[in-house]
Design a protein around this motif. Structure first.
Motif, PDB file in Angstrom:
ATOM      1  N   SER A 169      -2.421  -9.780  -0.215  1.00  0.00           N
ATOM      2  CA  SER A 169      -2.556  -8.504   0.468  1.00  0.00           C
ATOM      3  C   SER A 169      -1.219  -7.921   0.853  1.00  0.00           C
ATOM      4  CB  SER A 169      -3.419  -8.664   1.735  1.00  0.00           C
ATOM      5  OG  SER A 169      -2.810  -9.536   2.634  1.00  0.00           O
ATOM      6  N   LEU A 171      -5.411   1.393   3.554  1.00  0.00           N
ATOM      7  CA  LEU A 171      -5.479   0.638   2.300  1.00  0.00           C
ATOM      8  C   LEU A 171      -4.910  -0.768   2.469  1.00  0.00           C
ATOM      9  CD1 LEU A 171      -4.425   3.304  -0.362  1.00  0.00           C
ATOM     10  CD2 LEU A 171      -6.696   2.754   0.501  1.00  0.00           C
ATOM     11  N   GLN A 172      -3.986  -0.931   3.396  1.00  0.00           N
ATOM     12  CA  GLN A 172      -3.394  -2.250   3.619  1.00  0.00           C
ATOM     13  C   GLN A 172      -4.349  -3.170   4.375  1.00  0.00           C
ATOM     14  OE1 GLN A 172      -0.455  -2.776   2.290  1.00  0.00           O
ATOM     15  NE2 GLN A 172      -0.235  -4.906   2.924  1.00  0.00           N
ATOM     16  N   SER A 188      -5.556   9.341  -3.221  1.00  0.00           N
ATOM     17  CA  SER A 188      -5.673   8.119  -2.444  1.00  0.00           C
ATOM     18  C   SER A 188      -6.933   7.348  -2.816  1.00  0.00           C
ATOM     19  CB  SER A 188      -5.670   8.433  -0.943  1.00  0.00           C
ATOM     20  OG  SER A 188      -4.384   8.875  -0.547  1.00  0.00           O
ATOM     21  N   ALA A 201       0.825  -1.208   0.000  1.00  0.00           N
ATOM     22  CA  ALA A 201       0.000   0.000   0.000  1.00  0.00           C
ATOM     23  C   ALA A 201       0.863   1.264   0.000  1.00  0.00           C
ATOM     24  CB  ALA A 201      -0.940   0.001   1.208  1.00  0.00           C
ATOM     25  N   HIS A 246      -6.041  -6.663  -3.634  1.00  0.00           N
ATOM     26  CA  HIS A 246      -6.461  -7.522  -2.532  1.00  0.00           C
ATOM     27  C   HIS A 246      -7.342  -8.683  -2.988  1.00  0.00           C
ATOM     28  CE1 HIS A 246      -4.806  -5.411   0.849  1.00  0.00           C
ATOM     29  NE2 HIS A 246      -5.487  -4.296   0.642  1.00  0.00           N
ATOM     30  N   ALA A 263      -6.877   3.576  -3.656  1.00  0.00           N
ATOM     31  CA  ALA A 263      -7.841   2.647  -3.058  1.00  0.00           C
ATOM     32  C   ALA A 263      -8.426   1.707  -4.106  1.00  0.00           C
ATOM     33  CB  ALA A 263      -8.957   3.428  -2.363  1.00  0.00           C
ATOM     34  N   ALA A 301      -5.754  -0.847  -4.793  1.00  0.00           N
ATOM     35  CA  ALA A 301      -5.639  -1.745  -3.651  1.00  0.00           C
ATOM     36  C   ALA A 301      -6.798  -2.741  -3.632  1.00  0.00           C
ATOM     37  CB  ALA A 301      -5.602  -0.950  -2.353  1.00  0.00           C
ATOM     38  N   ALA A 319      -1.827   4.750   3.892  1.00  0.00           N
ATOM     39  CA  ALA A 319      -1.257   3.451   3.534  1.00  0.00           C
ATOM     40  C   ALA A 319      -1.769   2.342   4.447  1.00  0.00           C
ATOM     41  CB  ALA A 319       0.274   3.508   3.585  1.00  0.00           C
TER      42      ALA A 319
END
Length: 392
Positions: free
Chosen positions: A390, A264-265, A309, A137, A320, A313, A316, A261
């Motif tokens: 992830s 998002l992680q 962001s 992220a 994921h 996102a 991400a 970060a």
């Protein structure tokens, strides 16, 4: 940084970030600073001013539609650099013409080149994050945060120059950034994704609410980024204050790499996109509610710290929930709805601004669209079985 792998990943991520700086910071968002003098010199209405960004977004959409097949066949780094070289050349051409048809054509072609760079860079950043050394992220945040460097550079370069000279200066900076990007991305995994990658392992309806929320983001945020400088000028703020505002916005974009970060992680669904869209709606309303410098500064800082962001996102969410081979198609799908929103957004806000209520009414519309995007994204759930990684 003592870990050699982490140091290499950081260096490559910063080099990739120059692609975002060129494709968005210079090739798209610098237009907000150029719009007031171009509108005054060329006699544009708000609708025409917005339509220039609409055409730019249409070119971007065309590039996003072509991206999955291109990334399946060709080296992603080569496409990234081609987008950078093309953007530099086209920005230079902006300063050589004055007619609306030629400027429309150049804005459209610049959008096409921007998409090649931005989508390819996003894929490379997603792959780089999987290699270890830094949190995935954070790598994505650094990549998208590079846009802030382009925004700050634009705020420093554009205001003292005539608009034709400003386009030429932006082109020179894009050329230098692309040269640095070429040197810093050697060794990054950029192999073609393969012929079946774009359609592998996922269905668009699985991301229906995420895609809908992201489309509203494209519709809503672009009105702010197109017209905020014009609105501030109409409210009586001077050039120095506006330049400082735009640099603050760019600094917020850079800071966003670290601010979000962790979120998002951790989150695999639509929560990050929902939260960020809601904050953008608030940031968009602030300059409508008050012209006080502190309120305007808060609007710029908050908007800058959030809007790229939302893009991170979306990447991400793909990373994921999908296998790496399906990332090009997933990233491209989100890019397509993003671009479609940007096609409609500037002209829509410009049309509203040409009527009663002016730009303030257009900003209220943008905020409402962003709020709707937050509600839709909040309903996006993770896929039942995560097929992607992830990261660490």
């Amino acid at each position: 940084m003592s870990d050699p792998r982490a140091r290499h990943t950081l260096q490559a991520a910063l080099a990739l970030a120059l692609g975002a700086a060129v494709s968005l910071g210079l090739a798209r968002f610098a237009y907000a600073l150029l719009l007031p003098p171009m509108r005054a010199d060329l006699g544009w209405s708000y609708f025409t001013a917005g339509a220039m960004n609409t055409v730019n977004a249409a070119g971007y959409l065309a590039g996003a539609l072509l991206a999955p097949r291109a990334l399946a066949r060709w080296d992603a780094r080569a496409l990234l650099l081609a987008g950078g070289w093309g953007s530099a050349l086209l920005l230079a051409a902006h300063g050589l013409v004055r007619g609306d048809p030629a400027l429309y054509a150049l804005r459209g072609l610049t959008g096409l080149a921007s998409a090649a760079a931005f989508v390819s860079g996003g894929l490379l950043a997603a792959r780089l994050g999987q290699g270890g050394g830094l949190r995935p992220a954070l790598v994505l945040g650094l990549y998208y945060g590079g846009t802030g460097a382009g925004i700050i550079a634009s705020a420093l370069i554009v205001p003292p120059l005539t608009w034709p000279a400003a386009w030429q200066a932006l082109a020179a900076l894009a050329l230098l950034a692309t040269l640095a990007m070429a040197a810093g991305t050697r060794g990054v995994d950029s192999a073609p994704a393969g012929a079946a990658a774009a359609a592998l392992g996922w269905r668009r309806r699985d991301f229906g609410f995420g895609l809908a929320g992201y489309g509203c983001f494209g519709l809503g945020y672009i009105g702010y980024m197109t017209f905020i400088v014009t609105l501030l000028r109409e409210q009586g703020l001077g050039s120095a204050v506006i330049s400082a505002f735009y640099m603050l916005l760019g600094a917020g974009v850079i800071a966003s790499s670290w601010l979000w970060a962790g979120l998002l992680q951790r989150q695999r669904g639509g929560v990050p996109m929902a939260l960020l869209n809601g904050l953008l709606a608030l940031a968009t309303l602030l300059p409508v509610l008050s012209t006080q410098p502190l309120v305007v500064a808060l609007s710029g800082a908050l908007f800058g710290a959030v809007f790229l962001s939302v893009v991170a996102a979306s990447t991400a969410l793909v990373r994921h929930n999908l296998p790496p081979a399906a990332w090009p198609g997933g990233i491209a799908a989100f890019t397509i709805v993003f671009a479609a929103g940007q096609i409609v957004g500037p002209g829509l806000v410009g049309r509203v601004a040409d009527g009663a209520g002016g730009l303030q009414r257009g900003f209220v519309l943008s905020a409402a669209l962003l709020a709707l995007g937050a509600l839709l994204a909040a309903r996006q759930k993770p896929l039942a079985q995560a097929t992607g990684s992830s990261g660490g």
